[in-house]
Design a protein around this motif. Structure first.
Motif, PDB file in Angstrom:
ATOM      1  N   SER A  17       4.622  15.743  10.752  1.00  0.00           N
ATOM      2  CA  SER A  17       3.420  15.204  10.118  1.00  0.00           C
ATOM      3  C   SER A  17       3.734  14.771   8.689  1.00  0.00           C
ATOM      4  CB  SER A  17       2.293  16.242  10.112  1.00  0.00           C
ATOM      5  OG  SER A  17       2.617  17.328   9.263  1.00  0.00           O
ATOM      6  N   GLN A  18       2.936  13.849   8.186  1.00  0.00           N
ATOM      7  CA  GLN A  18       3.109  13.370   6.807  1.00  0.00           C
ATOM      8  C   GLN A  18       1.747  13.190   6.155  1.00  0.00           C
ATOM      9  OE1 GLN A  18       5.985  10.155   5.387  1.00  0.00           O
ATOM     10  NE2 GLN A  18       4.082   8.971   5.467  1.00  0.00           N
ATOM     11  N   THR A  19       1.611  13.724   4.947  1.00  0.00           N
ATOM     12  CA  THR A  19       0.405  13.531   4.143  1.00  0.00           C
ATOM     13  C   THR A  19       0.816  13.010   2.774  1.00  0.00           C
ATOM     14  OG1 THR A  19      -0.779  15.323   5.261  1.00  0.00           O
ATOM     15  CG2 THR A  19      -1.615  14.635   3.118  1.00  0.00           C
ATOM     16  N   PHE A  20       0.197  11.904   2.360  1.00  0.00           N
ATOM     17  CA  PHE A  20       0.444  11.354   1.031  1.00  0.00           C
ATOM     18  C   PHE A  20      -0.822  11.475   0.201  1.00  0.00           C
ATOM     19  CE2 PHE A  20      -0.143   7.623  -1.775  1.00  0.00           C
ATOM     20  CZ  PHE A  20       0.864   7.885  -2.684  1.00  0.00           C
ATOM     21  N   ILE A  21      -0.693  12.039  -1.002  1.00  0.00           N
ATOM     22  CA  ILE A  21      -1.801  12.138  -1.952  1.00  0.00           C
ATOM     23  C   ILE A  21      -1.290  11.596  -3.279  1.00  0.00           C
ATOM     24  CG2 ILE A  21      -3.454  13.659  -3.093  1.00  0.00           C
ATOM     25  CD1 ILE A  21      -2.997  15.683  -0.847  1.00  0.00           C
ATOM     26  N   GLY A  22      -1.847  10.480  -3.715  1.00  0.00           N
ATOM     27  CA  GLY A  22      -1.331   9.900  -4.933  1.00  0.00           C
ATOM     28  C   GLY A  22      -2.166   8.765  -5.474  1.00  0.00           C
ATOM     29  N   ALA A  23      -1.542   7.936  -6.275  1.00  0.00           N
ATOM     30  CA  ALA A  23      -2.214   6.814  -6.934  1.00  0.00           C
ATOM     31  C   ALA A  23      -1.576   5.505  -6.501  1.00  0.00           C
ATOM     32  CB  ALA A  23      -2.132   6.961  -8.447  1.00  0.00           C
ATOM     33  N   VAL A  24      -2.404   4.469  -6.407  1.00  0.00           N
ATOM     34  CA  VAL A  24      -1.946   3.153  -5.982  1.00  0.00           C
ATOM     35  C   VAL A  24      -2.513   2.099  -6.928  1.00  0.00           C
ATOM     36  CG1 VAL A  24      -2.066   1.405  -4.161  1.00  0.00           C
ATOM     37  CG2 VAL A  24      -1.736   3.802  -3.562  1.00  0.00           C
ATOM     38  N   ILE A  25      -1.676   1.152  -7.310  1.00  0.00           N
ATOM     39  CA  ILE A  25      -2.104  -0.002  -8.103  1.00  0.00           C
ATOM     40  C   ILE A  25      -2.002  -1.250  -7.232  1.00  0.00           C
ATOM     41  CG2 ILE A  25      -1.622  -1.442 -10.114  1.00  0.00           C
ATOM     42  CD1 ILE A  25      -0.459   0.993 -11.487  1.00  0.00           C
ATOM     43  N   LYS A  26      -3.077  -2.033  -7.195  1.00  0.00           N
ATOM     44  CA  LYS A  26      -3.088  -3.276  -6.423  1.00  0.00           C
ATOM     45  C   LYS A  26      -3.303  -4.458  -7.353  1.00  0.00           C
ATOM     46  CE  LYS A  26      -4.717  -1.666  -1.880  1.00  0.00           C
ATOM     47  NZ  LYS A  26      -5.691  -1.910  -0.800  1.00  0.00           N
ATOM     48  N   LEU A  27      -2.409  -5.432  -7.265  1.00  0.00           N
ATOM     49  CA  LEU A  27      -2.517  -6.663  -8.034  1.00  0.00           C
ATOM     50  C   LEU A  27      -2.934  -7.764  -7.061  1.00  0.00           C
ATOM     51  CD1 LEU A  27      -2.049  -7.955 -10.841  1.00  0.00           C
ATOM     52  CD2 LEU A  27       0.302  -8.419 -10.104  1.00  0.00           C
ATOM     53  N   LYS A  28      -4.175  -8.223  -7.196  1.00  0.00           N
ATOM     54  CA  LYS A  28      -4.745  -9.166  -6.241  1.00  0.00           C
ATOM     55  C   LYS A  28      -4.816 -10.565  -6.863  1.00  0.00           C
ATOM     56  CE  LYS A  28      -8.267  -7.600  -4.075  1.00  0.00           C
ATOM     57  NZ  LYS A  28      -9.670  -7.194  -3.765  1.00  0.00           N
ATOM     58  N   PHE A  29      -4.467 -11.551  -6.050  1.00  0.00           N
ATOM     59  CA  PHE A  29      -4.450 -12.936  -6.514  1.00  0.00           C
ATOM     60  C   PHE A  29      -5.560 -13.735  -5.833  1.00  0.00           C
ATOM     61  CE2 PHE A  29      -0.181 -11.176  -6.522  1.00  0.00           C
ATOM     62  CZ  PHE A  29       0.198 -11.367  -7.849  1.00  0.00           C
ATOM     63  N   GLY A  30      -6.472 -14.270  -6.632  1.00  0.00           N
ATOM     64  CA  GLY A  30      -7.537 -15.101  -6.087  1.00  0.00           C
ATOM     65  C   GLY A  30      -8.848 -14.362  -5.936  1.00  0.00           C
ATOM     66  N   VAL A  31      -9.911 -15.145  -5.787  1.00  0.00           N
ATOM     67  CA  VAL A  31     -11.262 -14.588  -5.615  1.00  0.00           C
ATOM     68  C   VAL A  31     -11.981 -15.317  -4.483  1.00  0.00           C
ATOM     69  CG1 VAL A  31     -11.521 -13.772  -7.984  1.00  0.00           C
ATOM     70  CG2 VAL A  31     -12.120 -16.137  -7.422  1.00  0.00           C
ATOM     71  N   GLY A  32     -11.220 -15.844  -3.546  1.00  0.00           N
ATOM     72  CA  GLY A  32     -11.806 -16.606  -2.447  1.00  0.00           C
ATOM     73  C   GLY A  32     -11.979 -15.782  -1.189  1.00  0.00           C
ATOM     74  N   PHE A  33     -11.894 -16.455  -0.063  1.00  0.00           N
ATOM     75  CA  PHE A  33     -12.066 -15.796   1.235  1.00  0.00           C
ATOM     76  C   PHE A  33     -10.860 -14.914   1.559  1.00  0.00           C
ATOM     77  CE2 PHE A  33     -11.853 -15.871   5.950  1.00  0.00           C
ATOM     78  CZ  PHE A  33     -13.039 -15.207   6.207  1.00  0.00           C
ATOM     79  N   PHE A  34      -9.641 -15.475   1.384  1.00  0.00           N
ATOM     80  CA  PHE A  34      -8.408 -14.711   1.529  1.00  0.00           C
ATOM     81  C   PHE A  34      -7.835 -14.443   0.140  1.00  0.00           C
ATOM     82  CE2 PHE A  34      -8.562 -16.707   5.735  1.00  0.00           C
ATOM     83  CZ  PHE A  34      -8.282 -15.622   6.545  1.00  0.00           C
ATOM     84  N   ASN A  35      -7.520 -13.170  -0.136  1.00  0.00           N
ATOM     85  CA  ASN A  35      -7.004 -12.789  -1.440  1.00  0.00           C
ATOM     86  C   ASN A  35      -5.761 -11.913  -1.270  1.00  0.00           C
ATOM     87  OD1 ASN A  35      -9.373 -13.895  -2.981  1.00  0.00           O
ATOM     88  ND2 ASN A  35     -10.428 -12.345  -1.776  1.00  0.00           N
ATOM     89  N   VAL A  65     -15.947 -10.610   3.247  1.00  0.00           N
ATOM     90  CA  VAL A  65     -17.007 -10.750   4.249  1.00  0.00           C
ATOM     91  C   VAL A  65     -18.360 -10.973   3.577  1.00  0.00           C
ATOM     92  CG1 VAL A  65     -18.214  -9.623   6.155  1.00  0.00           C
ATOM     93  CG2 VAL A  65     -15.737  -9.362   5.921  1.00  0.00           C
ATOM     94  N   GLY A  66     -18.636 -10.231   2.546  1.00  0.00           N
ATOM     95  CA  GLY A  66     -19.898 -10.358   1.805  1.00  0.00           C
ATOM     96  C   GLY A  66     -19.679  -9.996   0.360  1.00  0.00           C
ATOM     97  N   LYS A  67     -20.770  -9.856  -0.380  1.00  0.00           N
ATOM     98  CA  LYS A  67     -20.649  -9.538  -1.802  1.00  0.00           C
ATOM     99  C   LYS A  67     -20.121  -8.129  -2.029  1.00  0.00           C
ATOM    100  CE  LYS A  67     -24.226 -12.711  -3.500  1.00  0.00           C
ATOM    101  NZ  LYS A  67     -25.495 -12.838  -4.262  1.00  0.00           N
ATOM    102  N   VAL A  68     -20.396  -7.214  -1.101  1.00  0.00           N
ATOM    103  CA  VAL A  68     -19.990  -5.818  -1.317  1.00  0.00           C
ATOM    104  C   VAL A  68     -19.071  -5.301  -0.220  1.00  0.00           C
ATOM    105  CG1 VAL A  68     -22.072  -5.266  -2.618  1.00  0.00           C
ATOM    106  CG2 VAL A  68     -22.066  -4.952  -0.145  1.00  0.00           C
TER     107      VAL A  68
END
Length: 219
Positions: A103-121, A177-180
């Motif tokens: 078994s494996q359990t990961f507990i930690g922090a993640v940083i996401k760098l997202k490009f764009g604000v459209g339908f696909f990002n 998909v939507g605003k939220v």
């Protein structure tokens, strides 16, 4: 001058808070091991699959020129563990002697760098934190019967891994998909060395990869 600097700082903080969007994401996935043979120390099948489930909760700084920057706490658990079959040569016959589940359990922090604000990002992600887990070995009837013929007994094993710090890197995309609400898919590669919490055990690579699909909701 000091007053202007103070006002400027307040404006920056205010804008950061205003454009920081909290969110909760949950996901399921499929992955496979890329373990070092010395991790288990037994003759096993070359690779094993597993099914991770997890959650990500945190904030994304939106309104940036390239898209957004997210900071998340992540919990990832192998709902279905890595499952290996162990084979041994008994009196000239290669037979299955046990099943090993890790078994494996990961507990930690993640940083996401997202490009764009459209339908696909599309985004890239980097994470780090604690990796926990256990190893269970269950012997087959063939192995138990063979050992009994030698006047000995076999007992199933249940061992913990020592906690270890590791990293993960990956990439994926959001589907708005939507605003939220939004869907996301990502590929993650875990880089970690693990060691059984037993006397004489040594550390070995327990790298593995996974593909996740999930839903993310603004909260």
């Amino acid at each position: 001058m000091k007053r202007l600097l103070f006002v400027f700082t307040l404006v920056v903080i205010f804008q950061t808070v205003m454009f920081a969007q909290p969110s909760l994401g949950v996901y399921v996935g499929y992955g496979a091991s890329s373990f070092d043979d010395n991790l288990i120390g037994l003759k096993t099948s070359s690779s094993a699959g597993y099914l991770p489930v997890g959650a990500q909760v945190g904030y994304s700084l939106t309104g940036l020129p390239f898209g957004s920057l997210g900071f998340f706490a992540e919990f990832d658990y192998s709902a279905v563990p890595f499952s290996f079959e162990v084979f041994e040569n008994l009196e000239g016959t290669n037979i299955k002697t046990s099943d090993v589940k890790i078994s494996q359990t990961f507990i930690g922090a993640v940083i996401k760098l997202k490009f764009g604000v459209g339908f696909f990002n599309p985004f890239i992600r980097v994470g780090g934190g604690a990796y926990l887990g256990s190893l269970k070995q269950e012997f087959t009837d063939d192995a138990i019967n063979y050992v009994q013929q030698q006047g000995q007994t076999l007992e199933n094993g249940d061992f913990n891994f020592k906690s270890a710090f590791g990293f993960n890197i990956g990439a994926g995309t959001d589907i708005r998909v939507g605003k939220v609400t939004g869907l996301f898919g990502e590929f993650v590669y875990h880089i970690v060395s693990r060691e059984l919490d037993v006397q004489g055990a040594s550390s070995a690579s327990a790298n593995n990869w996974a593909a996740h699909v999930g839903i993310q909701i603004a909260i």
